[in-house]
Design a protein around this motif. Structure first.
Motif, PDB file in Angstrom:
ATOM      1  N   ALA A  40      -1.029   6.113  -8.946  1.00  0.00           N
ATOM      2  CA  ALA A  40       0.014   6.416  -7.997  1.00  0.00           C
ATOM      3  C   ALA A  40       1.474   6.519  -8.869  1.00  0.00           C
ATOM      4  O   ALA A  40       2.132   7.495  -8.647  1.00  0.00           O
ATOM      5  CB  ALA A  40       0.245   5.653  -6.826  1.00  0.00           C
TER       6      ALA A  40
ATOM      7  N   GLU B 103       3.005   8.921  -2.720  1.00  0.00           N
ATOM      8  CA  GLU B 103       2.986   9.994  -2.072  1.00  0.00           C
ATOM      9  C   GLU B 103       2.233   9.632  -0.778  1.00  0.00           C
ATOM     10  O   GLU B 103       1.228   8.870  -0.612  1.00  0.00           O
ATOM     11  CB  GLU B 103       1.935  10.926  -2.828  1.00  0.00           C
ATOM     12  CG  GLU B 103       2.253  11.197  -4.147  1.00  0.00           C
ATOM     13  CD  GLU B 103       1.282  12.569  -4.951  1.00  0.00           C
ATOM     14  OE1 GLU B 103       0.264  12.708  -4.162  1.00  0.00           O
ATOM     15  OE2 GLU B 103       1.552  13.043  -5.638  1.00  0.00           O
TER      16      GLU B 103
ATOM     17  N   SER C  75       0.706  -1.023  -0.065  1.00  0.00           N
ATOM     18  CA  SER C  75      -0.065   0.056  -0.045  1.00  0.00           C
ATOM     19  C   SER C  75       0.901   1.164  -0.036  1.00  0.00           C
ATOM     20  O   SER C  75       0.308   2.389  -0.456  1.00  0.00           O
ATOM     21  CB  SER C  75      -1.029  -0.102   1.158  1.00  0.00           C
ATOM     22  OG  SER C  75      -0.189   0.005   2.394  1.00  0.00           O
ATOM     23  N   LYS C  76       2.145   1.213   0.365  1.00  0.00           N
ATOM     24  CA  LYS C  76       2.911   2.442   0.621  1.00  0.00           C
ATOM     25  C   LYS C  76       3.777   2.565  -0.646  1.00  0.00           C
ATOM     26  O   LYS C  76       4.427   3.566  -0.887  1.00  0.00           O
ATOM     27  CB  LYS C  76       3.640   2.077   1.771  1.00  0.00           C
ATOM     28  CG  LYS C  76       2.874   2.442   3.056  1.00  0.00           C
ATOM     29  CD  LYS C  76       3.903   2.076   4.235  1.00  0.00           C
ATOM     30  CE  LYS C  76       3.100   2.279   5.602  1.00  0.00           C
ATOM     31  NZ  LYS C  76       2.793   3.618   5.845  1.00  0.00           N
TER      32      LYS C  76
ATOM     33  N   LYS D  78       1.609   9.311 -11.376  1.00  0.00           N
ATOM     34  CA  LYS D  78       1.858  10.789 -10.759  1.00  0.00           C
ATOM     35  C   LYS D  78       3.628  10.922 -10.389  1.00  0.00           C
ATOM     36  O   LYS D  78       3.909  11.671 -10.727  1.00  0.00           O
ATOM     37  CB  LYS D  78       1.234  10.679  -9.291  1.00  0.00           C
ATOM     38  CG  LYS D  78      -0.294  10.999  -9.291  1.00  0.00           C
ATOM     39  CD  LYS D  78      -0.927  11.196  -8.072  1.00  0.00           C
ATOM     40  CE  LYS D  78      -2.326  11.627  -8.178  1.00  0.00           C
ATOM     41  NZ  LYS D  78      -2.898  11.732  -6.906  1.00  0.00           N
TER      42      LYS D  78
ATOM     43  N   GLY E 264       0.328   9.580   2.315  1.00  0.00           N
ATOM     44  CA  GLY E 264      -1.185   9.814   2.670  1.00  0.00           C
ATOM     45  C   GLY E 264      -1.829   9.277   1.580  1.00  0.00           C
ATOM     46  O   GLY E 264      -3.160   9.245   1.623  1.00  0.00           O
ATOM     47  N   HIS E 265      -1.299   8.753   0.669  1.00  0.00           N
ATOM     48  CA  HIS E 265      -2.199   8.249  -0.529  1.00  0.00           C
ATOM     49  C   HIS E 265      -1.877   6.803  -0.734  1.00  0.00           C
ATOM     50  O   HIS E 265      -1.237   6.199  -1.759  1.00  0.00           O
ATOM     51  CB  HIS E 265      -2.009   8.828  -1.757  1.00  0.00           C
ATOM     52  CG  HIS E 265      -2.594  10.331  -1.806  1.00  0.00           C
ATOM     53  ND1 HIS E 265      -1.496  11.365  -1.103  1.00  0.00           N
ATOM     54  CD2 HIS E 265      -3.546  10.982  -2.419  1.00  0.00           C
ATOM     55  CE1 HIS E 265      -2.448  12.546  -1.602  1.00  0.00           C
ATOM     56  NE2 HIS E 265      -3.467  12.254  -2.185  1.00  0.00           N
ATOM     57  N   GLU E 266      -2.225   5.941   0.129  1.00  0.00           N
ATOM     58  CA  GLU E 266      -2.004   4.579   0.112  1.00  0.00           C
ATOM     59  C   GLU E 266      -2.985   3.847  -0.929  1.00  0.00           C
ATOM     60  O   GLU E 266      -4.088   4.056  -1.070  1.00  0.00           O
ATOM     61  CB  GLU E 266      -2.108   3.754   1.477  1.00  0.00           C
ATOM     62  CG  GLU E 266      -1.165   4.196   2.405  1.00  0.00           C
ATOM     63  CD  GLU E 266      -1.228   3.682   4.014  1.00  0.00           C
ATOM     64  OE1 GLU E 266      -2.388   2.870   4.084  1.00  0.00           O
ATOM     65  OE2 GLU E 266      -0.426   3.843   4.722  1.00  0.00           O
ATOM     66  N   VAL E 267      -2.351   2.850  -1.548  1.00  0.00           N
ATOM     67  CA  VAL E 267      -3.201   2.172  -2.796  1.00  0.00           C
ATOM     68  C   VAL E 267      -3.890   0.761  -2.358  1.00  0.00           C
ATOM     69  O   VAL E 267      -3.196   0.165  -1.550  1.00  0.00           O
ATOM     70  CB  VAL E 267      -2.319   2.052  -3.790  1.00  0.00           C
ATOM     71  CG1 VAL E 267      -1.642   3.422  -4.428  1.00  0.00           C
ATOM     72  CG2 VAL E 267      -1.230   1.118  -3.676  1.00  0.00           C
TER      73      VAL E 267
ATOM     74  N   GLU F  29      -5.743   2.151  -8.411  1.00  0.00           N
ATOM     75  CA  GLU F  29      -5.085   2.984  -7.677  1.00  0.00           C
ATOM     76  C   GLU F  29      -3.444   3.024  -7.685  1.00  0.00           C
ATOM     77  O   GLU F  29      -3.109   4.159  -7.640  1.00  0.00           O
ATOM     78  CB  GLU F  29      -5.373   2.861  -6.241  1.00  0.00           C
ATOM     79  CG  GLU F  29      -7.116   3.164  -6.303  1.00  0.00           C
ATOM     80  CD  GLU F  29      -7.499   2.968  -4.492  1.00  0.00           C
ATOM     81  OE1 GLU F  29      -8.377   3.242  -4.277  1.00  0.00           O
ATOM     82  OE2 GLU F  29      -6.475   2.250  -3.869  1.00  0.00           O
TER      83      GLU F  29
END
Length: 313
Positions: free
Chosen positions: A298, A284, A263-264, A301, A286-289, A294
């Motif tokens: 990520a 990023e 997720s990180k 980006k 605070g933007h775990e997938v 998703e």
């Protein structure tokens, strides 16, 4: 500082052309910014897996890594094969008491306990029936060297009861998307019923004895559980080339492949000629997938950010 002077020249609109040395340094700033080494307050997102002083907690924090118990659960979900080390029994009439290593496939259950499909004719099966003590060494998929993540799980393995064999077969088939060893009739399902210890080496200075209770109770990341192998194939098809270009800014890289995801962030296996290493790219903060879509967003980006920074040099 040289870095500050280069940035100041861009902000003030100076017409002075940077020297070749300054351009090289500025390119390094761009890469380090992407890697997380040139900006304050951000996670490091692409450093080589080299030991770091300060222990597990500082390494985990600095590189945006999952905590060790979660990292092990993710690793167990994404791996398919492992080395099972059993104790040689007297029935083989040789090397009694010596460790015997063999390659097996496995599937972790909801508590992270590995389930095996074993042949009654295999030496490791006979060893387990005589002495259930064993260890299981699991490596990150795409293994290429000692810098890669791996875990050793110590425990006792026993045959599952007859009334659980059908369930185990269905579970195993769903996990591997095929029948276990393709011959269920000749195989029997076993489970590591008792896990006594977990020893994890995760790279980035992460070396830890993981608490068994924490390991059993933490839930693996959804992105690592749901179709992890297929997810990596699709992500590599989309991002292997741009990531190779990104990582080639300072040193020529011949190949870059995603070998695990959580997720990180994701671990990238990098090849330079005959040499391999692993780099960590964090998503990023605070933007775990949780899903493949998703993860695509990520990573895109990150690639777009790098290209934007590169155009400014």
């Amino acid at each position: 500082m040289q870095k500050g002077r280069l940035q100041k020249k861009r902000l003030t609109g100076s017409s002075e052309e940077p020297t070749k040395e300054e351009k090289t340094r500025e390119n390094s700033v761009v890469v380090n910014t992407f890697m997380g080494g040139a900006s304050s307050g951000g996670s490091r997102t692409g450093l080589f897996r080299t030991p770091i002083s300060g222990g597990v907690q500082s390494a985990t924090s600095a590189h945006g890594l999952p905590r060790p118990a979660l990292a092990v659960r993710n690793l167990m979900e994404q791996a398919r094969f492992a080395h099972l080390c059993t104790v040689m029994s007297r029935m083989h009439h040789r090397r009694k008491g010596y460790p015997f290593g063999s390659l097996v496939d496995f599937a972790p259950d909801s508590m992270g306990h590995p389930i095996f499909s074993l042949s009654p004719l295999a030496i490791h099966t006979r060893n387990l029936l005589a002495d259930p003590r064993c260890s299981l060494v699991v490596q990150i998929p795409g293994w290429s060297g000692l810098s890669n993540a791996r875990v050793t799980i110590f425990g006792d393995v026993y045959p599952l009861p007859d009334d659980q064999q059908e369930w185990a077969h269905a579970y195993y088939t769903a996990k591997h998307q095929q029948g276990a060893s393709q011959q269920w009739g000749n195989f029997y399902y076993y489970r590591m019923e008792l896990i006594s210890d977990v020893y994890f080496i995760g790279g980035f200075g992460t070396v830890a004895w993981v608490d068994v209770h924490e390991y059993e109770n933490v839930q693996p990341d959804k992105i690592a559980v749901n179709g992890a192998e297929q997810n990596l194939k699709e992500l590599n098809a989309m991002f292997s080339k741009p990531l190779r270009e990104l990582l080639s800014t300072e040193i020529e890289v011949d190949d870059a492949a995603l070998i695990s995801i959580d997720s990180k962030g994701t671990d990238i296996r990098v090849r330079q000629g005959a040499q391999f290493n692993v780099q960590r790219i964090s998503f990023e903060s605070g933007h775990e997938v949780e899903t493949l879509d998703e993860a695509k967003v990520a990573l895109q980006k990150i690639v777009d950010k790098f290209r934007k920074l590169s155009k400014r040099t």
